[in-house]
Design an enzyme around this catalytic site. Structure first.
Site, PDB file in Angstrom:
ATOM      1  N   GLU A 177       0.968  -1.242  -0.098  1.00 33.88           N
ATOM      2  CA  GLU A 177      -0.094   0.029  -0.113  1.00 33.88           C
ATOM      3  C   GLU A 177       1.108   1.413  -0.478  1.00 33.88           C
ATOM      4  O   GLU A 177       0.942   1.914   0.993  1.00 33.88           O
ATOM      5  CB  GLU A 177      -0.420  -0.211   0.737  1.00 33.88           C
ATOM      6  CG  GLU A 177      -2.133  -0.632   0.725  1.00 33.88           C
ATOM      7  CD  GLU A 177      -3.109  -1.529   2.316  1.00 33.88           C
ATOM      8  OE1 GLU A 177      -2.868  -0.043   3.187  1.00 33.88           O
ATOM      9  OE2 GLU A 177      -3.890  -1.962   2.646  1.00 33.88           O
ATOM     10  N   GLU A 211      -5.486  -8.207   1.026  1.00 36.56           N
ATOM     11  CA  GLU A 211      -6.116  -8.228   2.087  1.00 36.56           C
ATOM     12  C   GLU A 211      -7.522  -8.065   2.362  1.00 36.56           C
ATOM     13  O   GLU A 211      -7.677  -7.524   1.095  1.00 36.56           O
ATOM     14  CB  GLU A 211      -5.460  -7.148   2.901  1.00 36.56           C
ATOM     15  CG  GLU A 211      -4.138  -7.175   3.378  1.00 36.56           C
ATOM     16  CD  GLU A 211      -3.092  -5.486   4.052  1.00 36.56           C
ATOM     17  OE1 GLU A 211      -4.413  -5.215   4.438  1.00 36.56           O
ATOM     18  OE2 GLU A 211      -2.238  -5.927   4.117  1.00 36.56           O
TER      19      GLU A 211
HETATM   20  O1  IFM Z   1      -3.718  -2.600   9.429  1.00 42.87           O
HETATM   21  C1  IFM Z   1      -4.384  -2.214   8.037  1.00 42.87           C
HETATM   22  C2  IFM Z   1      -2.691  -3.086   7.557  1.00 42.87           C
HETATM   23  O2  IFM Z   1      -1.093  -2.640   7.903  1.00 42.87           O
HETATM   24  C3  IFM Z   1      -3.106  -2.730   5.906  1.00 42.87           C
HETATM   25  N1  IFM Z   1      -4.150  -2.501   5.197  1.00 42.87           N
HETATM   26  C4  IFM Z   1      -5.459  -1.969   5.931  1.00 42.87           C
HETATM   27  C5  IFM Z   1      -5.028  -2.391   7.181  1.00 42.87           C
HETATM   28  C6  IFM Z   1      -6.415  -2.252   7.912  1.00 42.87           C
HETATM   29  O3  IFM Z   1      -6.612  -0.518   8.156  1.00 42.87           O
END
Ligand code: IFM
Length: 461
Positions: free
Chosen positions: A173, A370
């Site tokens: 990200e 994710e």
């Molecule tokens: O916890 C985070 C993760 O580290 C990166 N993506 C989003 C998740 C939730 O905010």
């Protein structure tokens, strides 16, 4: 109403052969044991009162370094195909470069070998936000030599682990690193300078390209990267330019350079009052556009926008125009239901995000790296957290992901965020995303209903 097992069975029948199901975590959020490594910008950030809402610092987190065996057992019990974790750069090199940190190398050996012994594919991310403080002090991701340092870091990781790690992500990200960390003050290092936000985004991408070359030169398999992408919804039908620019700032600013199209022209124009983009070079863009084997998408929520309504939408993490410098003034108007982050639950937007991304980066297999939600987790049954909201979320989003596959998207897998409750960055321990509950006092791990659900889906395929 169907039982959880019946729902898991129904979902499992849609899972194609070879589709990877896994869970994900990151180093700073779970590892603890900060004395066993060097300092990162998140340690510096957490040391300043007010930066992390509940004052949480890196220790003990989930004490994962000292409880590795327990956590490996948990993964074995779940039956996941793959486990996505991140290396902590300051655990590999205490100061980010120079002498390797032997105990850190050994820890990741034990993690990777423990996964392989259980038949679980190690899916490693090189960088999930814990930049060594030594580099942060010199300007972090707006310090030009950081690209070379990242290449050296890739070299060290590949030397040690290329033979055993199944897939490599260079970054997690970069939008969050750049926009929450540099453009605003929400995340480390808290620079609050939009111009630096754009430079950070570019240098992160350049570092990604450099690492791709290094990893490939060591025959590391399955080299890719991870972006947080989403669908921007023009809710009132009057915000099309806002939708276009926020889409550019969230999605195309990364996808276009990766696809060899350079920085999007409309974004250069929209940000002309903030930066002249003079840090971009042809050589850098060429490196950024190196072919990748896969792209990971972290998806949680759409961005639903409208012209300003001046009504109070309450708490929404990471959704306001400050995190999109250059965007016109719009309002974020998430609909109900929402998670504890304030994020609208809208699984259809995962389908559209996948379809759009497949068009923008053709020929590159996609993964959901994710997906998950923070929920109150306050219903307990027989000592277990009965997190039915999270079950619903995961079930609807896996279905939405498979809908994209049905529409021709080459989607290869899904990772639930997160294996266990952990430090949710600036929200500290206040927001829980785990499918396994972690008691912060005792460190006892207890699978929630969502863990049983995912386990049942995996077992019934
Ligand atoms: O916890 C985070 C993760 O580290 C990166 N993506 C989003 C998740 C939730 O905010």
């Amino acid at each position: 109403m169907l039982s959880l097992d019946a729902r898991a069975h129904a979902l499992s029948q849609r899972i194609p052969d070879g589709f990877i199901l896994g869970t994900a975590t990151s180093s700073w959020q779970i590892e603890g044991d900060s004395t066993g490594r060097g300092s990162s910008i998140w340690d510096d950030f957490a040391a300043v009162a007010g930066n992390i809402k509940d004052g949480t610092t890196a220790d003990p987190a989930c004490d994962h370094v000292n409880r590795l065996d327990t956590d490996l057992e948990l993964l074995g019990w779940l039956g996941v195909d793959a486990y996505r974790f991140s290396f902590s750069w300051p655990r590999i090199f205490r100061t980010g470069e120079g002498e390797l940190n032997q105990s850190g190398l050994d820890f990741y050996d034990r993690l990777i070998d423990g996964l392989l012994e259980r038949g679980i594919k190690p899916a490693a991310t090189m960088y999930h936000w814990d930049l060594p403080s030594t580099f942060g002090d010199q300007g972090g991701w707006t310090w030009a030599p950081i690209v070379d340092r990242f290449g050296d870091y890739a070299e060290a990781l590949a030397n040690r682990y290329a033979d055993r790690v199944d897939s490599w992500a260079t970054l997690n990200e970069p939008w969050v690193s750049a926009c929450l960390g540099y453009a605003t003050t929400i995340h480390a290092p808290g620079a609050g300078d939009p111009a630096r936000g754009f430079e950070a985004a570019y240098r992160l991408l350049h570092a990604h390209g450099r690492a791709v070359d290094v990893l490939r030169s060591h025959n590391a398999p399955n080299v890719g990267t991870v972006l947080n992408l989403t669908t921007i919804i023009d809710d009132d039908g009057k915000s099309d330019y806002g939708r276009q620019i926020i889409d550019g700032l969230q999605n195309r600013i990364f996808l276009d350079p990766l696809a060899g199209r350079g920085i999007p022209i409309d974004i250069i124009e929209a940000t002309a009052g903030i930066t002249d983009w003079s840090f971009v070079t042809d050589e850098g863009l060429t490196e950024i556009a190196r072919p990748i084997d896969w792209l990971g998408i972290n998806y949680y929520t759409p961005a639903r926008i409208a012209q300003s309504t001046a009504s109070d939408k309450g708490f929404i993490v990471g959704q306001n125009t400050d995190v999109y410098p250059g965007s016109p003034l719009v309002e974020f108007v998430p609909r109900e239901p929402r998670t504890e982050m304030g994020w609208e639950i809208h699984a259809e937007s995962l389908t559209t995000t996948l379809v759009d991304t497949a068009e923008r980066l053709p020929g590159v297999p996609l993964f959901i790296t994710e997906n998950g939600g923070a929920f109150p987790d306050d219903e307990h049954v027989d000592g277990r957290v009965n997190d039915l909201d999270r079950v619903d979320y995961i079930e609807s989003h896996i279905n939405a992901a498979l809908d994209a596959r049905d529409r021709g998207v080459d989607l290869r897998g899904y990772f639930a965020w997160s294996l266990m409750d952990n430090i949710e960055w600036a929200e500290g321990l206040l927001k829980r995303f785990g499918i396994v509950h972690v008691d912060p006092e005792t460190q006892v791990r207890t699978p929630k209903s969502s863990a049983y659900f995912l386990r049942a889906v995996i077992a019934a395929r």
